[in-house]
Design a protein around this motif. Structure first.
Motif, PDB file in Angstrom:
ATOM      1  N   LEU A   1     -11.653   0.180  12.134  1.00  0.00           N
ATOM      2  CA  LEU A   1     -10.925  -0.712  11.223  1.00  0.00           C
ATOM      3  C   LEU A   1     -11.364  -2.167  11.340  1.00  0.00           C
ATOM      4  N   LYS A   2     -12.192  -2.476  12.327  1.00  0.00           N
ATOM      5  CA  LYS A   2     -12.609  -3.863  12.534  1.00  0.00           C
ATOM      6  C   LYS A   2     -13.406  -4.376  11.335  1.00  0.00           C
ATOM      7  N   GLY A   3     -13.081  -5.590  10.938  1.00  0.00           N
ATOM      8  CA  GLY A   3     -13.786  -6.193   9.815  1.00  0.00           C
ATOM      9  C   GLY A   3     -13.336  -5.709   8.454  1.00  0.00           C
ATOM     10  N   LYS A   4     -12.309  -4.858   8.431  1.00  0.00           N
ATOM     11  CA  LYS A   4     -11.847  -4.304   7.153  1.00  0.00           C
ATOM     12  C   LYS A   4     -10.486  -4.870   6.773  1.00  0.00           C
ATOM     13  N   ALA A   5     -10.200  -4.802   5.491  1.00  0.00           N
ATOM     14  CA  ALA A   5      -8.911  -5.279   4.980  1.00  0.00           C
ATOM     15  C   ALA A   5      -7.863  -4.209   5.238  1.00  0.00           C
ATOM     16  N   ILE A   6      -6.950  -4.486   6.170  1.00  0.00           N
ATOM     17  CA  ILE A   6      -5.918  -3.501   6.475  1.00  0.00           C
ATOM     18  C   ILE A   6      -4.535  -4.140   6.369  1.00  0.00           C
ATOM     19  N   ALA A   7      -3.555  -3.288   6.111  1.00  0.00           N
ATOM     20  CA  ALA A   7      -2.157  -3.713   6.077  1.00  0.00           C
ATOM     21  C   ALA A   7      -1.350  -2.719   6.897  1.00  0.00           C
ATOM     22  N   VAL A   8      -0.492  -3.234   7.734  1.00  0.00           N
ATOM     23  CA  VAL A   8       0.410  -2.381   8.502  1.00  0.00           C
ATOM     24  C   VAL A   8       1.666  -2.201   7.673  1.00  0.00           C
TER      25      VAL A   8
ATOM     26  N   ALA B   1      -0.838  -8.237   7.702  1.00  0.00           N
ATOM     27  CA  ALA B   1      -2.122  -8.069   7.022  1.00  0.00           C
ATOM     28  C   ALA B   1      -3.225  -8.688   7.867  1.00  0.00           C
ATOM     29  N   SER B   2      -4.363  -8.027   7.914  1.00  0.00           N
ATOM     30  CA  SER B   2      -5.508  -8.591   8.633  1.00  0.00           C
ATOM     31  C   SER B   2      -6.039  -9.802   7.870  1.00  0.00           C
ATOM     32  N   TYR B   3      -6.835 -10.612   8.548  1.00  0.00           N
ATOM     33  CA  TYR B   3      -7.378 -11.799   7.885  1.00  0.00           C
ATOM     34  C   TYR B   3      -8.303 -11.408   6.739  1.00  0.00           C
ATOM     35  N   GLU B   4      -8.942 -10.248   6.860  1.00  0.00           N
ATOM     36  CA  GLU B   4      -9.797  -9.772   5.767  1.00  0.00           C
ATOM     37  C   GLU B   4      -8.970  -9.482   4.520  1.00  0.00           C
ATOM     38  N   ALA B   5      -7.732  -8.984   4.729  1.00  0.00           N
ATOM     39  CA  ALA B   5      -6.847  -8.695   3.592  1.00  0.00           C
ATOM     40  C   ALA B   5      -6.225  -9.972   3.037  1.00  0.00           C
ATOM     41  N   ARG B   6      -5.976 -10.935   3.902  1.00  0.00           N
ATOM     42  CA  ARG B   6      -5.346 -12.185   3.462  1.00  0.00           C
ATOM     43  C   ARG B   6      -6.230 -12.954   2.493  1.00  0.00           C
ATOM     44  N   LYS B   7      -7.547 -12.765   2.586  1.00  0.00           N
ATOM     45  CA  LYS B   7      -8.464 -13.431   1.663  1.00  0.00           C
ATOM     46  C   LYS B   7      -8.208 -13.016   0.215  1.00  0.00           C
ATOM     47  N   PHE B   8      -7.608 -11.848   0.040  1.00  0.00           N
ATOM     48  CA  PHE B   8      -7.312 -11.341  -1.301  1.00  0.00           C
ATOM     49  C   PHE B   8      -5.868 -11.651  -1.726  1.00  0.00           C
ATOM     50  N   GLY B   9      -5.150 -12.400  -0.882  1.00  0.00           N
ATOM     51  CA  GLY B   9      -3.779 -12.768  -1.222  1.00  0.00           C
ATOM     52  C   GLY B   9      -2.726 -11.829  -0.689  1.00  0.00           C
ATOM     53  N   VAL B  10      -3.111 -10.886   0.161  1.00  0.00           N
ATOM     54  CA  VAL B  10      -2.137  -9.957   0.752  1.00  0.00           C
ATOM     55  C   VAL B  10      -1.367 -10.682   1.854  1.00  0.00           C
TER      56      VAL B  10
ATOM     57  N   LYS C   1      -1.778  -3.587  -2.924  1.00  0.00           N
ATOM     58  CA  LYS C   1      -2.869  -2.705  -3.345  1.00  0.00           C
ATOM     59  C   LYS C   1      -3.506  -3.206  -4.639  1.00  0.00           C
ATOM     60  N   GLU C   2      -2.706  -3.776  -5.507  1.00  0.00           N
ATOM     61  CA  GLU C   2      -3.244  -4.341  -6.752  1.00  0.00           C
ATOM     62  C   GLU C   2      -4.136  -5.541  -6.461  1.00  0.00           C
ATOM     63  N   LYS C   3      -3.739  -6.360  -5.495  1.00  0.00           N
ATOM     64  CA  LYS C   3      -4.528  -7.534  -5.142  1.00  0.00           C
ATOM     65  C   LYS C   3      -5.806  -7.160  -4.406  1.00  0.00           C
ATOM     66  N   CYS C   4      -5.714  -6.080  -3.634  1.00  0.00           N
ATOM     67  CA  CYS C   4      -6.855  -5.671  -2.811  1.00  0.00           C
ATOM     68  C   CYS C   4      -7.011  -4.144  -2.916  1.00  0.00           C
ATOM     69  N   PRO C   5      -7.721  -3.650  -3.929  1.00  0.00           N
ATOM     70  CA  PRO C   5      -7.816  -2.196  -4.169  1.00  0.00           C
ATOM     71  C   PRO C   5      -8.377  -1.401  -2.995  1.00  0.00           C
ATOM     72  N   HIS C   6      -9.223  -2.024  -2.179  1.00  0.00           N
ATOM     73  CA  HIS C   6      -9.804  -1.295  -1.048  1.00  0.00           C
ATOM     74  C   HIS C   6      -8.970  -1.458   0.232  1.00  0.00           C
ATOM     75  N   LEU C   7      -7.728  -1.939   0.095  1.00  0.00           N
ATOM     76  CA  LEU C   7      -6.850  -2.155   1.248  1.00  0.00           C
ATOM     77  C   LEU C   7      -6.544  -0.828   1.947  1.00  0.00           C
ATOM     78  N   ILE C   8      -6.631  -0.850   3.270  1.00  0.00           N
ATOM     79  CA  ILE C   8      -6.322   0.340   4.076  1.00  0.00           C
ATOM     80  C   ILE C   8      -4.939   0.161   4.697  1.00  0.00           C
ATOM     81  N   PHE C   9      -4.050   1.116   4.468  1.00  0.00           N
ATOM     82  CA  PHE C   9      -2.705   1.046   5.045  1.00  0.00           C
ATOM     83  C   PHE C   9      -2.659   1.830   6.356  1.00  0.00           C
TER      84      PHE C   9
END
Length: 351
Positions: free
Chosen positions: A16-23, A34-43, A53-61
């Motif tokens: 999961l390192k370096g990926k956009a994830i949300a707990v 939200a990881s910093y990678e996900a925050r770049k997309f407004g999560v 998910k709409e803001k970041c379609p590739h978000l991993i939950f």
């Protein structure tokens, strides 16, 4: 800590390192972190999962693992106590430390912060950020400036100029709604806020006006309280499918009542105010409370009172979340003796 829950998941699962994830729950929940990678997309935390998910379609939950977070939080707190007993936890991933008199007799508060952050990384593999200054308000504001994995010192001599140049939305305690109101009044930075009298601010912002008047002048007298008093205990559930049937609601209230009772009993806590929280399908929120002269003491009392509060609801709409919380608890606050900060600040470049 930096994006604590998400960072723990990335640390424990290198994939999961370096990926956009949300707990949090992907289908019916909200984002807990939200990881910093996900925050770049407004999560952001507290955002509905659907919106994230709409803001970041590739978000991993990733499902939350609170026992794991608590385990790491305990390790971090043990590091804090190596330096001072005056530790005021705000949550699993944040705390105030008063290091006026520290156990290692280190003169520089900056150096203490550096050592603590290094130890946290060595023992957990996670990064932390720190804010250092003369009071809790300034330290809190400073802690966000060089995130992630950095620290910021607001030297006593620089407090006035720092606050005058600080955007009001960066002031701790100024939320989005208040910030927008300040903008409409021509208040954009601390220097604008400082021009307003305490009477004006109180008239415009109520009791918070005096708080804004003081903190923009670097005045914040709240002490670091090592024994924070728990003010409420809450349990709540977000449902995979919306509830509408009365029998289903009663079953969920019964389950919540039993869970609340077990948590309270385990910690020998009683309370006099019970609050029911309802979140509807459209995310509108309804809460109602009942306060008794005597303490609540059983799951049956929570359930029966919860049903009474349910009958007070203004809408018959599908329900996505139910919660029960108990407040006005039988806990007593322990007052501490305040100590003026005397640690010398050493000038060096913040990282």
């Amino acid at each position: 800590m930096d994006a604590f829950y998400a960072s723990v998941e990335q640390h424990d699962n290198p994939a999961l390192k370096g990926k956009a994830i949300a707990v949090g729950g992907e289908h019916r929940g909200v984002v807990a972190a939200a990881s910093y990678e996900a925050r770049k997309f407004g999560v952001r935390s507290a955002m509905p999962s659907k919106t994230a998910k709409e803001k970041c379609p590739h978000l991993i939950f990733v499902s939350p693992r609170f026992q794991r977070y608590k385990e790491i939080s305990r390790k971090i707190r043990e590091i804090f106590y190596e330096y001072t007993d005056l530790v005021e936890p705000l949550s699993l991933d944040e705390a105030y430390l008063d290091v006026t008199e520290n156990k290692k007799n280190i003169e520089s508060a900056n150096q203490i912060a550096r050592e603590i952050r290094q130890k946290i990384f060595e023992q957990t593999g996670l990064t932390a950020s720190a804010g250092i200054s003369i009071n809790k308000f300034l330290a809190k504001v400073a802690s966000d400036i060089n995130k992630p994995n950095g620290q910021k010192t607001i030297h006593p001599d620089k407090v006035e100029s720092f606050l005058e140049d600080l955007p009001v939305e960066k002031f701790y305690g100024v939320g989005k709604v208040t910030a927008n109101k300040m903008f409409s009044l021509g208040i954009y930075k601390g220097k604008d806020l400082k021009k307003r009298s305490i009477e004006d601010l109180t008239r415009m912002f109520g009791k918070s006006g005096a708080y804004y008047y003081n903190v923009v002048r670097g005045i914040h007298t709240s002490e670091v309280k090592p024994h924070r008093i728990q003010k409420s205990v809450a349990v709540e559930r977000t449902f995979f499918e919306d509830l509408f049937d009365e029998q289903q609601i009663n079953e969920k209230l019964q389950s919540l009542s039993e869970e609340l009772h077990n948590r309270l009993q385990k910690n020998n806590i009683l309370g006099r105010t019970l609050t029911l929280k309802i979140k509807y399908k459209d995310f509108s929120l309804f809460t109602r409370s009942i306060t008794r002269e005597e303490y609540f003491s059983s799951a049956e009392q929570y359930f029966n009172t919860g049903k009474q509060l349910w009958e007070l609801r203004p809408f018959d709409k599908p329900v996505r979340l139910l919660g029960l919380s108990l407040s006005q608890l039988n806990t007593e606050e322990k007052k501490l003796v305040s100590v003026q900060l005397k640690i010398p600040f050493r000038e060096f470049e913040d990282q």
